[in-house]
Design an enzyme around this catalytic site. Sequence first.
Site, short mmCIF file in Angstrom:
data_model
loop_
_atom_site.label_atom_id
_atom_site.label_comp_id
_atom_site.label_asym_id
_atom_site.label_seq_id
_atom_site.Cartn_x
_atom_site.Cartn_y
_atom_site.Cartn_z
CB CYS A 42 -0.95 0.00 1.19
SG CYS A 42 -0.19 0.32 2.78
N GLY A 46 -0.47 5.89 6.17
CA GLY A 46 -0.82 5.90 7.59
C GLY A 46 0.36 5.68 8.51
CG MET A 92 -5.35 -1.22 3.02
SD MET A 92 -4.04 -1.14 1.81
CE MET A 92 -3.84 -2.86 1.53
CB CYS A 93 -0.18 0.62 7.23
SG CYS A 93 0.89 0.15 5.89
CB SER A 94 -3.48 3.20 3.27
OG SER A 94 -3.91 4.26 2.44
#
Length: 163
Positions: A42, A46, A92-94
């Site tokens: 991703c 974030g 997700m790290c978004s």
Amino acid sequence: MATLLAWVGVSCCELAEEDFLAVSPLDPRYREVHYVLLDPSCSGSGMPSRQLEDPGAGTPSPVRLHALAGFQQRALCHALTFPSLQRLVYSMCSLCQEENEDMVPDALQQNPGAFRLAPALPARPHRGLSTFPGAEHCLRASPKTTLSGGFFVAVIERVEMPT
């Protein structure tokens, strides 16, 4: 990944270092897979540590975001084709809606009636953006709302097991 899983006490998993999109869901190694943790590449928007290292890293270009979202959508739809799949966690790290909430309804529409959203950590107060019916089952965090890194989680479960 093995280190992270061991750190949190996961012992009943098998890691496969392969191109996920090339894996056949009917391969004998995978046709009995019941649970999938899908954490595809991703933008990392974030991750505050990335922004400290590179101040421009927080906002991906539209071209990069489109490419990432396309890959994520293919991976999510592919994961839902595993015949014994019972539950999938998409993470997700978004902070980008395109990588988070926008993925879920499209994947569910590819498999009408086969899957639904399940509440992800329902006691947590911060839910997904209200962009589609059921988004309240998703979990969203951001540095502004939760004083943490940004992330998104959707739990997708099979409505009925195939016969």
